[in-house]
Design a protein around this motif. Structure first.
Motif, mmCIF file in Angstrom:
data_model
loop_
_atom_site.group_PDB
_atom_site.id
_atom_site.type_symbol
_atom_site.label_atom_id
_atom_site.label_comp_id
_atom_site.label_asym_id
_atom_site.label_seq_id
_atom_site.Cartn_x
_atom_site.Cartn_y
_atom_site.Cartn_z
ATOM 1 N N LYS A 1 2.954 18.622 -15.817
ATOM 2 C CA LYS A 1 2.562 18.678 -17.227
ATOM 3 C C LYS A 1 1.588 19.821 -17.466
ATOM 4 O O LYS A 1 1.739 20.595 -18.412
ATOM 5 N N ARG A 2 0.557 19.930 -16.602
ATOM 6 C CA ARG A 2 -0.431 20.998 -16.764
ATOM 7 C C ARG A 2 0.215 22.376 -16.627
ATOM 8 O O ARG A 2 -0.121 23.310 -17.349
ATOM 9 N N ARG A 3 1.166 22.488 -15.686
ATOM 10 C CA ARG A 3 1.854 23.763 -15.496
ATOM 11 C C ARG A 3 2.648 24.136 -16.748
ATOM 12 O O ARG A 3 2.596 25.274 -17.219
ATOM 13 N N LEU A 4 3.364 23.160 -17.320
ATOM 14 C CA LEU A 4 4.148 23.431 -18.518
ATOM 15 C C LEU A 4 3.247 23.737 -19.716
ATOM 16 O O LEU A 4 3.557 24.607 -20.528
ATOM 17 N N GLN A 5 2.115 23.033 -19.831
ATOM 18 C CA GLN A 5 1.173 23.333 -20.905
ATOM 19 C C GLN A 5 0.666 24.759 -20.788
ATOM 20 O O GLN A 5 0.542 25.477 -21.775
ATOM 21 N N SER A 6 0.407 25.181 -19.575
ATOM 22 C CA SER A 6 -0.069 26.538 -19.356
ATOM 23 C C SER A 6 1.014 27.559 -19.714
ATOM 24 O O SER A 6 0.715 28.602 -20.295
ATOM 25 N N ILE A 7 2.245 27.242 -19.371
ATOM 26 C CA ILE A 7 3.353 28.151 -19.710
ATOM 27 C C ILE A 7 3.481 28.281 -21.214
ATOM 28 O O ILE A 7 3.632 29.377 -21.750
ATOM 29 N N PHE A 8 3.400 27.137 -21.927
ATOM 30 C CA PHE A 8 3.504 27.200 -23.378
ATOM 31 C C PHE A 8 2.317 27.919 -23.998
ATOM 32 O O PHE A 8 2.461 28.635 -24.986
ATOM 33 N N GLU B 1 1.721 29.479 -11.359
ATOM 34 C CA GLU B 1 2.017 29.556 -9.931
ATOM 35 C C GLU B 1 2.387 30.983 -9.525
ATOM 36 O O GLU B 1 2.194 31.383 -8.393
ATOM 37 N N LYS B 2 2.913 31.740 -10.471
ATOM 38 C CA LYS B 2 3.295 33.123 -10.170
ATOM 39 C C LYS B 2 2.126 34.089 -10.327
ATOM 40 O O LYS B 2 2.219 35.232 -9.964
ATOM 41 N N TRP B 3 1.030 33.598 -10.925
ATOM 42 C CA TRP B 3 -0.134 34.469 -11.110
ATOM 43 C C TRP B 3 -0.692 34.908 -9.778
ATOM 44 O O TRP B 3 -0.996 36.058 -9.571
ATOM 45 N N PHE C 1 0.836 -1.203 0.000
ATOM 46 C CA PHE C 1 0.000 0.000 0.000
ATOM 47 C C PHE C 1 0.874 1.257 0.000
ATOM 48 O O PHE C 1 0.622 2.198 -0.757
ATOM 49 N N GLN C 2 1.896 1.272 0.839
ATOM 50 C CA GLN C 2 2.780 2.440 0.904
ATOM 51 C C GLN C 2 3.515 2.625 -0.416
ATOM 52 O O GLN C 2 3.688 3.754 -0.887
ATOM 53 N N GLN C 3 3.942 1.514 -1.022
ATOM 54 C CA GLN C 3 4.640 1.614 -2.298
ATOM 55 C C GLN C 3 3.709 2.172 -3.385
ATOM 56 O O GLN C 3 4.103 3.055 -4.154
ATOM 57 N N ARG C 4 2.471 1.656 -3.440
ATOM 58 C CA ARG C 4 1.504 2.172 -4.418
ATOM 59 C C ARG C 4 1.221 3.654 -4.184
ATOM 60 O O ARG C 4 1.111 4.434 -5.131
ATOM 61 N N HIS C 5 1.129 4.042 -2.924
ATOM 62 C CA HIS C 5 0.867 5.441 -2.601
ATOM 63 C C HIS C 5 2.000 6.333 -3.117
ATOM 64 O O HIS C 5 1.744 7.406 -3.696
ATOM 65 N N ILE C 6 3.213 5.901 -2.918
ATOM 66 C CA ILE C 6 4.369 6.685 -3.397
ATOM 67 C C ILE C 6 4.333 6.809 -4.910
ATOM 68 O O ILE C 6 4.508 7.900 -5.469
ATOM 69 N N MET C 7 4.068 5.698 -5.596
ATOM 70 C CA MET C 7 4.052 5.729 -7.056
ATOM 71 C C MET C 7 2.891 6.586 -7.574
ATOM 72 O O MET C 7 3.057 7.334 -8.537
ATOM 73 N N ASP C 8 1.746 6.502 -6.917
ATOM 74 C CA ASP C 8 0.614 7.338 -7.330
ATOM 75 C C ASP C 8 0.914 8.817 -7.115
ATOM 76 O O ASP C 8 0.532 9.671 -7.917
ATOM 77 N N THR C 9 1.592 9.131 -6.019
ATOM 78 C CA THR C 9 1.967 10.522 -5.745
ATOM 79 C C THR C 9 2.908 11.041 -6.822
ATOM 80 O O THR C 9 2.776 12.181 -7.282
ATOM 81 N N ILE C 10 3.831 10.198 -7.238
ATOM 82 C CA ILE C 10 4.755 10.599 -8.306
ATOM 83 C C ILE C 10 3.977 10.894 -9.574
ATOM 84 O O ILE C 10 4.221 11.893 -10.251
ATOM 85 N N LYS C 11 3.007 10.019 -9.902
ATOM 86 C CA LYS C 11 2.187 10.238 -11.095
ATOM 87 C C LYS C 11 1.445 11.563 -11.007
ATOM 88 O O LYS C 11 1.412 12.332 -11.955
ATOM 89 N N ARG C 12 0.820 11.832 -9.844
ATOM 90 C CA ARG C 12 0.060 13.078 -9.696
ATOM 91 C C ARG C 12 0.955 14.285 -9.824
ATOM 92 O O ARG C 12 0.582 15.278 -10.445
ATOM 93 N N ASP C 13 2.148 14.211 -9.220
ATOM 94 C CA ASP C 13 3.068 15.339 -9.309
ATOM 95 C C ASP C 13 3.479 15.583 -10.757
ATOM 96 O O ASP C 13 3.597 16.724 -11.199
ATOM 97 N N LEU C 14 3.687 14.500 -11.495
ATOM 98 C CA LEU C 14 4.073 14.652 -12.890
ATOM 99 C C LEU C 14 2.922 15.208 -13.719
ATOM 100 O O LEU C 14 3.147 16.028 -14.611
ATOM 101 N N GLU C 15 1.711 14.790 -13.426
ATOM 102 C CA GLU C 15 0.550 15.338 -14.138
ATOM 103 C C GLU C 15 0.397 16.828 -13.845
ATOM 104 O O GLU C 15 0.099 17.628 -14.733
ATOM 105 N N LYS C 16 0.617 17.208 -12.606
ATOM 106 C CA LYS C 16 0.529 18.619 -12.226
ATOM 107 C C LYS C 16 1.602 19.422 -12.971
ATOM 108 O O LYS C 16 1.341 20.516 -13.474
#
Length: 157
Positions: free
Chosen positions: A63-70, A77-79, A46-61
Motif C-alpha cells: 500500500k505504501r509503495r503504491l501511495q508513493s507511486i501515485f 524501490e527503483k530509487w 502461533f505459526q498460523q498467526r505469524h503467517i497472517m501477520d506477515t501477509i498483513k505487513r506485506d500488504l501494508e508495505k
C-alpha cells in the motif's frame, strides 16, 4: 437473509483468525483457502498467526509503495541509493583571510565594549587585547606577502 448470515459468519471467522479486512488484504475465499492449507499442514496457532501477520505487513508495505507511486509518479524501490555528491571544481570565491581577520578583530572589540557596559571589562581586557595583537601580526604577515607578490608581478612585466 441467508447471504447476510453467511457474511456475519465470515466476519466472525475473520476476526477470530485475525485475517486482514477484505479491502486491505484478501477476499474471503482466499482467506478460507489459506486457513484450510494451514490446517492441512498442521501448523500451530502461533505459526498460523505469524503467517497472517506477515501477509498483513506485506500488504501494508505494498500500500505504501503504491501511495508513493501515485504521489510521485516513481517507484521507490527503483530509487535506490543516492549517488554521492560530485565535488565542485570551483567552490566559489574563497574568503580572504585578511577580511576574516578584520571581522574577528571587530568582534573582539564589540565583545570588550559589551563587557565594559556590564562592568566586567577588567576580567577580559588582557585576553582580548592579546588576541587582537595576534590577529594584527597575522594581518601584517599577509600584507607583507601580498606586497612581495605584487612587486614580483610588476617586475616580470
Amino acid at each position: 437473509m441467508a447471504s447476510r448470515d453467511s457474511l456475519d459468519s465470515v466476519t466472525k471467522r475473520r476476526r477470530f483468525w485475525r485475517c486482514p479486512t477484505p479491502a486491505a488484504a484478501c477476499t474471503p475465499g482466499t482467506c478460507e483457502l489459506l486457513r484450510e492449507m494451514m490446517k492441512e499442514s498442521k501448523l500451530t496457532n502461533f505459526q498460523q498467526r505469524h503467517i497472517m501477520d506477515t501477509i498483513k505487513r506485506d500488504l501494508e508495505k505494498e500500500k505504501r509503495r503504491l501511495q508513493s507511486i501515485f504521489a510521485t509518479g516513481k517507484d521507490p524501490e527503483k530509487w535506490g541509493k543516492k549517488a554521492p555528491p560530485v565535488p565542485q571544481k570551483d567552490p566559489g570565491p574563497e574568503l580572504d583571510r585578511f577580511e576574516e581577520l578584520v571581522k574577528e578583530i571587530q568582534d573582539r572589540k564589540e565583545f570588550l565594549a559589551a563587557m565594559e557596559s556590564l562592568g566586567q571589562d577588567k576580567q577580559y581586557r588582557g585576553i582580548i587585547l592579546a588576541e587582537i595583537s595576534q590577529k594584527l601580526r597575522e594581518m601584517e604577515d599577509i600584507d607583507r606577502k601580498k606586497s612581495e607578490a605584487l612587486k614580483k608581478a610588476l617586475a616580470t612585466t
